[in-house]
Write a protein that holds these residues in place. Sequence first.
Motif, short mmCIF file in Angstrom:
data_model
loop_
_atom_site.label_atom_id
_atom_site.label_comp_id
_atom_site.label_asym_id
_atom_site.label_seq_id
_atom_site.Cartn_x
_atom_site.Cartn_y
_atom_site.Cartn_z
N UNK A 461 49.35 47.19 45.00
CA UNK A 461 50.03 47.25 46.28
C UNK A 461 50.88 46.02 46.56
N UNK A 462 50.86 45.07 45.63
CA UNK A 462 51.69 43.89 45.80
C UNK A 462 53.16 44.24 45.66
N UNK A 463 54.01 43.56 46.43
CA UNK A 463 55.46 43.82 46.40
C UNK A 463 56.15 42.80 45.52
N UNK A 464 57.12 43.31 44.71
CA UNK A 464 57.92 42.44 43.84
C UNK A 464 59.36 42.92 43.91
N UNK A 465 60.32 42.08 43.54
CA UNK A 465 61.71 42.55 43.48
C UNK A 465 61.85 43.67 42.45
N UNK A 497 44.69 36.33 40.37
CA UNK A 497 43.73 35.30 39.94
C UNK A 497 43.10 34.54 41.11
N UNK A 498 43.90 34.24 42.12
CA UNK A 498 43.38 33.56 43.31
C UNK A 498 43.97 34.24 44.53
N UNK A 499 43.48 33.85 45.70
CA UNK A 499 43.94 34.45 46.96
C UNK A 499 45.42 34.16 47.17
N UNK A 500 46.15 35.21 47.61
CA UNK A 500 47.58 35.10 47.95
C UNK A 500 48.42 34.70 46.75
N UNK A 501 48.02 35.15 45.53
CA UNK A 501 48.83 34.84 44.34
C UNK A 501 48.77 36.03 43.38
N UNK A 502 49.94 36.39 42.87
CA UNK A 502 50.08 37.50 41.93
C UNK A 502 50.54 36.96 40.58
N UNK A 503 49.86 37.39 39.52
CA UNK A 503 50.21 36.92 38.18
C UNK A 503 50.57 38.12 37.29
N UNK A 549 61.67 30.45 45.99
CA UNK A 549 61.81 29.00 45.90
C UNK A 549 60.79 28.40 44.94
N UNK A 550 60.16 27.28 45.38
CA UNK A 550 59.21 26.58 44.51
C UNK A 550 57.86 27.30 44.42
N UNK A 551 57.66 28.36 45.24
CA UNK A 551 56.36 29.06 45.20
C UNK A 551 56.24 30.00 43.99
N UNK A 552 57.35 30.26 43.28
CA UNK A 552 57.32 31.15 42.10
C UNK A 552 57.49 30.33 40.83
N UNK A 553 56.84 30.80 39.75
CA UNK A 553 56.96 30.13 38.45
C UNK A 553 57.25 31.18 37.37
N UNK A 554 58.13 30.82 36.45
CA UNK A 554 58.45 31.68 35.30
C UNK A 554 58.26 30.83 34.06
N UNK A 568 54.67 35.27 34.84
CA UNK A 568 55.33 35.18 36.14
C UNK A 568 54.25 35.05 37.22
N UNK A 569 54.36 34.00 38.04
CA UNK A 569 53.41 33.77 39.14
C UNK A 569 54.18 33.82 40.44
N UNK A 570 53.73 34.73 41.36
CA UNK A 570 54.41 34.94 42.64
C UNK A 570 53.39 34.87 43.77
N UNK A 571 53.84 34.53 44.99
CA UNK A 571 52.95 34.66 46.14
C UNK A 571 52.71 36.13 46.46
N UNK A 572 51.50 36.48 46.83
CA UNK A 572 51.17 37.87 47.12
C UNK A 572 51.77 38.27 48.46
N UNK A 573 52.54 39.36 48.44
CA UNK A 573 53.12 39.90 49.67
C UNK A 573 53.09 41.42 49.61
N UNK A 574 52.94 42.02 50.77
CA UNK A 574 53.13 43.47 50.85
C UNK A 574 54.61 43.76 51.05
N UNK A 575 54.97 45.04 50.99
CA UNK A 575 56.37 45.42 51.18
C UNK A 575 56.83 45.05 52.59
N UNK A 576 55.94 45.24 53.59
CA UNK A 576 56.30 44.90 54.96
C UNK A 576 56.50 43.39 55.12
#
Length: 581
Positions: A461-465, A497-503, A549-554, A568-576
């Motif tokens: 359910x995580x949102x990504x581009x 892996x951790x809260x509010x982070x998508x890998x 910004x700096x919250x994402x890593x590639x 790819x490490x992103x902050x966890x967000x829903x579509x909303x």
Amino acid sequence: MLNIKDSLRFKLIIGFVTIAVPLVALLLYNNYYASNTIREQVADSNKNSMILYSHQIEAALNKETNFLYNIAVEDPNIAALSQLLNDPDEYFLAKARILNTLTRYHRFDNSVDLQFIYSVQKQDLFSTPIKTQSYDELLSIKTTIEQLVKEVRPDSAYFREWKAIEYSRHKYALIRLVDTGDDFYLGAFVELENLMIPLDLIHLEYGFASFVNEQGELITNTSAIGTNRLNTALASESNEVYQIVKKDDQKYIVVMNQIQGTDVILSAFVPESQMLKNLYHFRRGIIIISIVAFFILIIYLVYLNEIILKPMNNLVRGMRRIKHGDWDTRLHASKAKEFTMINETFNSMASEIHELKISVYEEQIKAHQAELKHLQLQINPHFLLNSINIVYNLAEIKNYSVIQLMCMNLVKYFRFTTKTNQIAVTVAEEMEHMESYIKIQQVRFPERVTYEIDISEGAGQAAIPPLLIQPFIENAIKYGFDFMDHPFHIAIHISLPIHDQLEIVISDNGSGFSGEVLEKLQSGGFMENQTGEHLGITNVQYRLKHIFGHMARLEFDNAPNSGARIRIVLPFRTVEQFASY
């Protein structure tokens, strides 16, 4: 923070103190100087009176001393007394004649209270009449004289000067002895209280005079100053220094003078309140002026604070808030016209700067959104070209069944692309799209491509581009499995892996990145040098940078004993949530 010593408030207070303190000090010194001058004048005047009356007392006592010496030498009755000790009648007659002589002299000179004669051999004391107000006082005087002449020695100070002696409680007298040489003593007795009577002629105005002994204790008016003692070193005629004695709330200015030929000191006590009564209004005026000036300066400082310092502090405080990003800060109108204009100008500038900054932010956001859309649209033509090449290659080998399957997957792929032309999609939707894409590649390379998609619980359910993963799959298939004897395997693992982070980890079993390519990828070289190749990776890097910004890593590397690996490490967000940023 502003150093307090550099502030306008501190400098104004220092200026206020610099003006106020010398002014108040000058007024207080003027008050002190005027009071001290009057004290010195009054002390000097009373000192002269004390000297004058001391000389009168000295003259009277010296006259009495000379009389005693003359009687002792010239009176035949005194010389005969020592020869008539064995003849009581003649002895009594001689005493009577001597007392008559003393009484006649005393009738014309009343400077002493009584005169007496004492026989050492017979221990006989006889004197002129003793004038007292009570028998007890008469008895005390007689007893004191008898005790003194019985105990006195020929070398005693009583034979050299007038000495003060206490004959009753807090009552003193001066006694002087003269040795006739035939074991007889002549003496005179003067009560000090009687010497105080002529002092009424000295105008002390509510003050009093007193005799003081060598220890500085009062022997007349003994209770006037309590237990205080005077400094007898200031009693010489040449000394013009006065001293101050305090009892209860009353202060006395004291001047003293030594009476020569005695062991007593004459002193005058002048109340300071009476002495300075003519200066009272002047002193009160100075104090009132000082207090009024102090309060006026305080009021002026408060007024200055309201008119200048407080508006200045508000202006400085507003500038600090603006500096820290609080653009809603506004200054209120001031009591001073100048600061009102400054505050209005400040508010106008703050509003304009805030609006300008918002406009700049909006323009930057619009530019970023346009760039993101442009980057996202760049991917679709890129994949379309690759797909047409695949169809072209299948048509070239006349494999129509595969072409049909390929076209069906292309329809599903472009239907997703058309429907999801938005800023974010869920991971589940993106993986369904990637599965269609990989199946297209499997059609192209039968039994040469395998895949594995692993999505942990909650990650779907995580949102990504959109189309975030496809460029890496394309490059893996394009460059990863040339000349391989075994099938090319692609693995996609998505987890939280951790809260509010998508890998997202994409790996394969191909040949991996070459050292030169890996170095460029890790250093961002593909972002700096955009060529036709690796356009998808460059777009992904831009999109991640602008969105997160700096919250994402590639990250790029090669797995041990395997192919390439992208993380790819992103902050966890829903579509909303994604749409609200």
